[in-house]
Design an enzyme around this catalytic site. Structure first.
Site, mmCIF file in Angstrom:
data_model
loop_
_atom_site.group_PDB
_atom_site.id
_atom_site.type_symbol
_atom_site.label_atom_id
_atom_site.label_comp_id
_atom_site.label_asym_id
_atom_site.label_seq_id
_atom_site.Cartn_x
_atom_site.Cartn_y
_atom_site.Cartn_z
ATOM 1 N N GLU A 6 0.840 -1.203 0.000
ATOM 2 C CA GLU A 6 0.000 0.000 0.000
ATOM 3 C C GLU A 6 0.867 1.242 0.000
ATOM 4 O OE1 GLU A 6 -2.942 0.140 -1.253
ATOM 5 O OE2 GLU A 6 -3.746 -1.166 0.298
ATOM 6 N N HIS A 7 0.541 2.182 -0.898
ATOM 7 C CA HIS A 7 1.331 3.410 -1.081
ATOM 8 C C HIS A 7 2.765 3.083 -1.517
ATOM 9 C CE1 HIS A 7 -1.468 6.567 0.278
ATOM 10 N NE2 HIS A 7 -1.984 5.614 1.022
ATOM 11 N N SER A 54 -11.135 1.109 -5.851
ATOM 12 C CA SER A 54 -10.680 1.682 -7.108
ATOM 13 C C SER A 54 -11.755 1.862 -8.164
ATOM 14 C CB SER A 54 -9.526 0.856 -7.673
ATOM 15 O OG SER A 54 -8.645 1.741 -8.281
ATOM 16 N N SER A 94 -12.650 4.650 -9.294
ATOM 17 C CA SER A 94 -12.250 5.700 -10.240
ATOM 18 C C SER A 94 -11.454 5.088 -11.397
ATOM 19 C CB SER A 94 -11.431 6.778 -9.535
ATOM 20 O OG SER A 94 -10.230 6.253 -9.019
ATOM 21 N N GLU A 137 -6.266 9.243 -15.483
ATOM 22 C CA GLU A 137 -6.649 9.419 -14.078
ATOM 23 C C GLU A 137 -5.929 10.627 -13.469
ATOM 24 O OE1 GLU A 137 -7.760 6.119 -12.071
ATOM 25 O OE2 GLU A 137 -8.234 7.379 -10.353
ATOM 26 N N ASP A 139 -3.706 0.100 -9.981
ATOM 27 C CA ASP A 139 -5.113 -0.223 -10.209
ATOM 28 C C ASP A 139 -5.365 -0.580 -11.669
ATOM 29 O OD1 ASP A 139 -5.090 0.694 -7.658
ATOM 30 O OD2 ASP A 139 -6.151 2.559 -8.071
HETATM 31 P P1 NG1 Z 1 -7.465 3.953 -4.298
HETATM 32 O O1 NG1 Z 1 -7.553 4.661 -3.009
HETATM 33 O O2 NG1 Z 1 -8.069 2.605 -4.254
HETATM 34 O O3 NG1 Z 1 -7.994 4.762 -5.428
HETATM 35 C C1 NG1 Z 1 -4.893 4.757 -4.556
HETATM 36 C C2 NG1 Z 1 -4.125 4.881 -5.862
HETATM 37 C C3 NG1 Z 1 -3.179 3.684 -6.109
HETATM 38 C C4 NG1 Z 1 -2.325 3.414 -4.898
HETATM 39 C C5 NG1 Z 1 -3.200 3.349 -3.631
HETATM 40 C C6 NG1 Z 1 -2.395 3.215 -2.377
HETATM 41 C C7 NG1 Z 1 -5.632 6.076 -7.333
HETATM 42 C C8 NG1 Z 1 -6.489 5.992 -8.532
HETATM 43 N N1 NG1 Z 1 -5.034 4.943 -6.980
HETATM 44 O O4 NG1 Z 1 -5.866 3.723 -4.623
HETATM 45 O O5 NG1 Z 1 -2.385 3.937 -7.241
HETATM 46 O O6 NG1 Z 1 -1.297 4.356 -4.744
HETATM 47 O O7 NG1 Z 1 -3.999 4.518 -3.493
HETATM 48 O O8 NG1 Z 1 -1.656 2.038 -2.397
HETATM 49 O O9 NG1 Z 1 -5.476 7.138 -6.763
#
Ligand code: NG1
Length: 415
Positions: A36-37, A125, A127, A159, A170
């Site tokens: 994550e991150h 995800s 988006s 995005e 994602d």
């Molecule tokens: P989420 O919060 O599911 O959209 C986001 C980022 C990923 C990744 C994660 C943290 C977007 C579209 N995706 O996911 O690339 O960095 O946070 O691991 O912002």
């Protein structure tokens, strides 16, 4: 639960536009198991695609107009293909996709119908599923279908038009997942491999009841982490004598001797100006994001961000090994350690997410953690199949739900 397939989406498209769509696309959501991150730091991730999906029906439209409706949000969006005004809300993803498709069938319009059962609160995800689905559907509707490898960079770039400097996890898992497998993705250098989900391991995802608002607070909090990661990478590279490619990523110093010790000595917070001061670093390049710039004088957390990201990358390897050995206790402990690090070092959890993970562990999960960017949204728990019902109930009792079982499914389908 509503049911979607090609026929039901095509029928709903017909009700809206009076003609059949010429393509229907299903794009799955995803749950990130670990890593994550780390994607924007160029370090590995291990997500899987899940059956809840965004469905997009599309057909060519008239007069260079783009018309789109979504069952998740009210109203008809009506844009000019040539000069799509920056949309608001979910339409921002549509305008981002149109910008990246400017070279495909220029001037042609389209009618788009969007529906599905993928929750939009954050973490699964929605988006990216929307952006990937729109890109794939429009290119096909215009008779110029794009290969998955070509869709990938377009979807990541689309995005980022929204101002979130997201990584590429994602979009990649949505395009390349296979049923029954998580996808290990490496970015530095790029590689991907399918990782089988062993029998005897089930997954539950559960909402914290809080929306991670990617058009406001969650976007800024996310970009701060990206900036903090860059600043940490710049200082560490300077200390160990590594020449960085811009933008800086922690992947470029990961594994270098003594870096792990130096991470703990980084300042808690620092600004881009302070990082550049006395170093041969172009401060403008340091804060340049795809469609915006980060504030040069804003101090952002670096030590905690780097501690989380470097330790999380090691957890991805350990988790993959635990899956391979069907060692579910070890796998669960790694998820718990990830959550603790996201909460204490990365500071992207919330009390509701903490409570939710604790409740799912108590109900028999091997381990549980927030999934996605955090700041609200969803958590994931790994559990024995016989504990699934109890874990779902515990999650609903903790936050009000929704909570449901997910399993690894295939990526994008163009129907
Ligand atoms: P989420 O919060 O599911 O959209 C986001 C980022 C990923 C990744 C994660 C943290 C977007 C579209 N995706 O996911 O690339 O960095 O946070 O691991 O912002």
């Amino acid at each position: 639960m509503p049911f979607f397939d090609r026929d039901s989406v095509a029928a709903a498209f017909r009700d809206s536009y009076g003609v059949d769509p010429n393509v229907v696309v299903r794009t799955p959501g995803r749950v990130n198991l670990i890593g994550e991150h780390t994607d924007y730091a160029g370090l590995p991730v291990l997500p899987m695609a899940i059956a809840v999906s965004t469905w997009v029906g599309a057909g060519p439209g008239e007069d260079g107009r783009i018309r789109a409706t979504s069952t998740a949000f009210p109203g008809l969006v009506d844009l000019s293909r040539e000069s799509p005004a920056a949309g608001a809300g979910w339409a921002r993803y549509l305008t981002g996709a149109l910008a990246e498709l400017a070279h495909v069938a220029p001037g042609r319009g389209a009618d788009i119908y969007i529906t599905g059962d993928l929750p939009t609160e954050g973490g699964l995800s929605s988006s990216s599923a929307l952006t990937v689905g729109i890109l794939a559907a429009l290119a096909s509707a215009w008779g110029a279908p794009l290969a998955r490898e070509d869709l990938l960079p377009l979807a990541i770039a689309a995005e980022r038009h929204t101002g979130v400097e997201s990584g590429g996890m994602d979009q990649e898992v949505m395009l390349f997942a296979t049923a029954g497998h998580a996808l290990r993705i490496d970015f530095h250098p790029p590689a991907r491999r399918q990782v089988a989900i062993p029998a005897g391991l089930a997954f539950v995802v559960a909402s914290s009841g809080e929306v991670a608002e990617k058009s406001a607070g969650a976007r800024d909090a996310y970009n701060e982490r990206v900036a903090g990661m860059r600043f940490a990478a710049t200082m560490l590279a300077d200390q160990v004598g590594v020449d960085l490619d811009m933008p800086p990523t922690l992947a470029q110093v990961y594994g270098v001797d003594v870096v792990d010790l130096l991470v703990d000595e980084l300042p808690p917070k620092i600004s881009a100006r302070e990082v550049a001061h006395g170093r041969d670093v172009d401060v403008a390049a340091l804060v340049q994001l795809s469609h915006t710039t980060f504030d040069q004088i804003q101090k952002v957390p670096v030590r905690g961000v780097a501690q989380h990201i470097m330790s999380e990358a090691a957890r991805v390897d350990a988790a993959e090994q635990a899956l391979g050995a069907s060692d579910f206790a070890a796998f669960g402990a790694i998820l718990d350690a990830s959550h603790a690090s996201l909460r204490d070092a990365m500071r992207c959890s919330t009390p509701a997410l903490d409570r939710l993970c604790k409740a799912m562990r108590r109900a028999g999960a091997f381990g549980a953690r927030l999934t996605g960017a955090g700041f609200g949204g969803y958590a994931v728990a790994a559990c024995p199949p016989e504990a699934v019902g109890g874990v779902i109930q515990a999650a609903i009792d903790a936050t009000g739900g929704p909570a449901f079982e997910v399993s690894a499914c295939a990526g994008l389908e163009i129907l």
